[in-house]
Scaffold this active site. Structure first.
Site, mmCIF file in Angstrom:
data_model
loop_
_atom_site.group_PDB
_atom_site.id
_atom_site.type_symbol
_atom_site.label_atom_id
_atom_site.label_comp_id
_atom_site.label_asym_id
_atom_site.label_seq_id
_atom_site.Cartn_x
_atom_site.Cartn_y
_atom_site.Cartn_z
ATOM 1 N N CYS A 68 -5.111 1.101 -9.549
ATOM 2 C CA CYS A 68 -4.312 1.101 -8.320
ATOM 3 C C CYS A 68 -5.269 0.975 -7.137
ATOM 4 C CB CYS A 68 -3.501 2.371 -8.185
ATOM 5 S SG CYS A 68 -2.631 2.444 -6.611
ATOM 6 N N ALA A 81 0.873 -1.170 0.000
ATOM 7 C CA ALA A 81 0.000 0.000 0.000
ATOM 8 C C ALA A 81 0.911 1.221 0.000
ATOM 9 C CB ALA A 81 -0.921 -0.007 1.210
ATOM 10 N N ASN A 95 -3.126 3.660 -15.654
ATOM 11 C CA ASN A 95 -3.335 2.893 -14.425
ATOM 12 C C ASN A 95 -4.753 3.169 -13.927
ATOM 13 O OD1 ASN A 95 -3.348 1.694 -11.936
ATOM 14 N ND2 ASN A 95 -1.510 2.716 -11.165
ATOM 15 N N LYS A 135 -4.474 -0.531 -18.014
ATOM 16 C CA LYS A 135 -4.122 -1.578 -17.048
ATOM 17 C C LYS A 135 -5.341 -1.876 -16.189
ATOM 18 C CE LYS A 135 -0.549 -3.137 -13.903
ATOM 19 N NZ LYS A 135 0.779 -2.871 -13.356
ATOM 20 N N GLY A 178 0.550 3.940 -2.229
ATOM 21 C CA GLY A 178 -0.224 5.151 -2.424
ATOM 22 C C GLY A 178 0.344 6.073 -3.485
ATOM 23 N N GLY A 225 2.973 -10.941 -6.862
ATOM 24 C CA GLY A 225 3.899 -12.055 -6.721
ATOM 25 C C GLY A 225 3.324 -13.342 -7.279
#
Lengths: 310, 327
Positions: B153, B93, B150, B188, B95, B240
């Site tokens: 997010c 996180a 983006n 994205k 930001g 990941g």
């Protein structure tokens, strides 16, 4: 598969490398563990205050673990070694304690900023808390090489958590121990003795490494005493190389604005007077001791160990 | 030879070498009209501005550098702790900490341009107009070969503003950026939606030239002892290897539904096998994110290993594998 002696990286002396290193020693150091691994490339580049990132093989562990460099020994072609100290308090560090001599570890380093050395002949006071004291031994070596006086204050919760007491005595002009339970040296915290030690040793500059609440207390005491202070901070860290932005510290720039600086690449060494301690994460938290997860990415003394339980 | 206690994730390649010379392998790809020397890019937010990793290796060895998302104003981001390790992944996180578009154009872009990197600029904003303004300021910048919008997010103040959860809002943002852009635009997307294909269709209809799939998944971790969330922001983005099967599924779903839309596959890429997996699912390029935190050299390593992986199998171009899933 990685070969023994594998090194990846540019050849410039100030750039970090990735190396597959052979474990040369693993031993208990009081309540802690010390690991020595062979890496001429990292040892030759390392300076006090810097750290390494070690890949751990425990199940589910994805990220490397950062460890400040406790000492390097540069012994020529055979085995220049790097030492790290840690507390086994999570699956990653537990895994490291299972390594045997001659096992291989995957290490990236040296990373981060080093302690700036005094440009004048001043007397230096090195303050370490728990295994956060580790880089102070490396720094003391370097200061001795420069012909500078180094005094030490080493603090912890109890005697077995004082790192390398004999080594501290050997390496420094004077050493003062403080323990929370009074089992070694003065009962109390490093800041309780800071003023007296600084006065009697004619301290010109202070270096500190340990848990962040200790660094805050040391920094504030040094401001009152008008002593310059350099601290190596701990923050949660994922990459260690400046790309993930997890390990930020609020640092006041010269223009007065507070900016989030990455501990891994713009630190871990910061001017203690510049850190905006009030804006760090333990602000308004009644009990900083409980805030830490079991597995601390930065392998230094936990708050609980230094400041005592409850 | 001592026992290697850590199993290297780069799996030993046991394929019998019946292949071709490594030099005969062609890694170049065309991504929505952008010519890349190889399909390996960085994932936004995992490579800072490029200079950090260039200490380790020459970042121009990568097909492209996708930079950390840029906003109109500088942002200091969220308080710490910003990261928590999870099984086979991590939560973050951050930001959107970034220097803001003006400082980025003044300092970071010239450095990337000077190195000769191909830059895909990721942009973020709180409103359609903010996205538009950042896109406008990115016009005519030589090194910028593409924009990545983006939309997803998870670490913004108002989660209602995760545009990618809404096909309509996503389309509005993409349309505004596409109007300003003089290079291909990639949207994205997040997998945290009911049907990613609907959102993908919506943004490509609105002018996106390609898609980046996927962003982090929204997750949470709680310290069992203290009962506190491990992140100061409570929720964070999961990344990941843990998310790779989800990402591969999304790439495959979208590539099947929209076969002409180029895709940058993203999510838990660590090994050359992962690159091939995303390519087979339908990705044209593959972005490496969290793995860079584990191994700063991973991008460079993947470019080299992809070439030899293909050579051993007698495959001359990476594009031969694109979309090749055997029924």
């Amino acid at each position: 598969m990685m070969r023994r002696g594998f090194v990846q990286g540019r050849s410039e002396a100030d750039t970090p490398v990735r190396a597959i290193c052979e474990v040369m020693a693993r031993r208990r150091e009081g309540a802690y563990w010390q690991l020595s691994f062979s890496s001429p490339e990292i040892a030759d580049r390392a300076r006090p205050g810097q750290f390494v990132e070690i890949a751990v093989g425990s199940p589910g562990a994805l990220l490397r673990r950062p460890f400040s460099i406790a000492r390097v020994s540069r012994q020529g072609a055979f085995a220049s070694t790097v030492d790290v100290v840690f507390d086994a308090h999570g699956p990653g560090t537990e895994w490291l304690t299972s390594l045997d001599v001659h096992d291989l570890v995957d290490v990236v380093g040296p990373l981060g900023t080093a302690f700036p050395l005094p440009q004048r002949k001043v007397s230096c006071l090195l303050i370490g808390g728990g295994y956060g004291a580790a880089p102070m031994y490396f720094l003391a070596d370097e200061l001795a090489r420069q012909g500078l006086r180094a005094d030490m204050i080493i603090g912890a919760a109890s005697q077995e958590r004082i790192l390398s007491a004999i080594e501290a005595k050997r390496i420094s002009a004077s050493v003062t121990f403080t323990t929370e339970d009074g089992t070694l040296g003065e009962r109390g915290r490093v800041t309780d003795v800071l003023e007296d030690v600084a006065r009697s040793c004619r301290t010109g500059v202070v270096y500190a490494c340990g848990p962040n609440p200790m660094l805050r207390a040391v920094s504030e005491r040094c401001r009152e005493l008008e002593l310059p202070v350099q601290v190596a901070v701990e923050e949660h860290m994922a990459c260690g190389v400046g790309v993930c932005f997890t390990c930020v510290m609020p640092v006041r720039a010269k223009d007065g604005r507070v900016r989030m600086k990455r501990s891994c690449i713009e630190g871990p060494v910061f001017n203690g007077a510049r850190i905006a301690w009030d804006e760090t994460r333990w602000r308004n938290e009644p009990d900083v001791l409980d805030d830490e997860p079991d597995e601390q990415p930065v392998q230094r003394l936990t708050d609980a160990e230094l400041w005592g339980e409850g | 030879m001592p026992d290697v206690r850590r199993i290297d994730p780069n799996v030993v390649d046991t394929a019998r070498d019946t292949g071709i010379p490594v030099d005969d392998v062609e890694l170049a790809v065309e991504l929505a009209g952008i010519a890349l020397d190889n399909p390996i890019t960085t994932a936004s937010g995992c490579f800072a501005s490029g200079a950090e990793i260039d200490r380790f290796y020459d970042v121009t060895e990568l097909g492209a550098v996708v930079v950390k998302s840029i906003t109109l104003e500088p942002r200091e981001g969220l308080p710490t702790p910003r990261m928590a390790e999870t099984p086979s992944g991590m939560l973050n996180a951050i930001g959107l900490q970034n220097p803001g578009i003006d400082a980025w154009l003044e300092r970071d872009l010239p450095w990337l341009q000077g190195r000769g990197a191909k830059v895909i600029a990721s942009l973020a904003g709180k409103s359609v107009e903010e996205y538009r303004e950042v896109a406008r300021r990115l016009r005519g910048r030589g090194a910028v070969v593409g924009l990545e919008v983006n939309l997803s997010c998870p670490n913004v103040e108002h989660r209602g503003l995760v545009f990618a959860c809404s096909p309509d809002q996503s389309a509005q943002v993409v349309a505004a950026v596409a109007e300003e852009a003089d290079v291909p635009v990639f949207a994205k997307l997040t997998s945290d939606v009911t049907d990613i294909v609907t959102v993908a269709r919506s943004v490509t209809d609105a002018g996106a030239d390609g898609l980046t799939l996927i962003n982090t998944l929204l997750g949470m971790s709680i310290d069992p002892e203290t009962g506190r969330p491990r992140l100061s922001n409570v929720y964070g983005g999961l990344s990941g290897p843990a998310i790779r099967p989800v990402a591969v599924r999304n790439v495959h779903q979208v590539a099947t539904a929209l076969p002409d839309v180029p895709i940058i596959g993203c999510g838990g890429v660590r090994t050359v096998a992962d690159v091939v997996e995303f390519t087979r699912a339908g990705a044209t390029a593959v972005a490496v994110g969290t793995s860079t935190f584990v191994d700063p050299f991973v991008g460079q390593t993947l470019v080299a290993e992809l070439r030899s992986w293909l050579a051993r199998r007698g495959i001359r171009t990476i594009t031969e594998l694109r979309g090749k899933v055997v029924a």
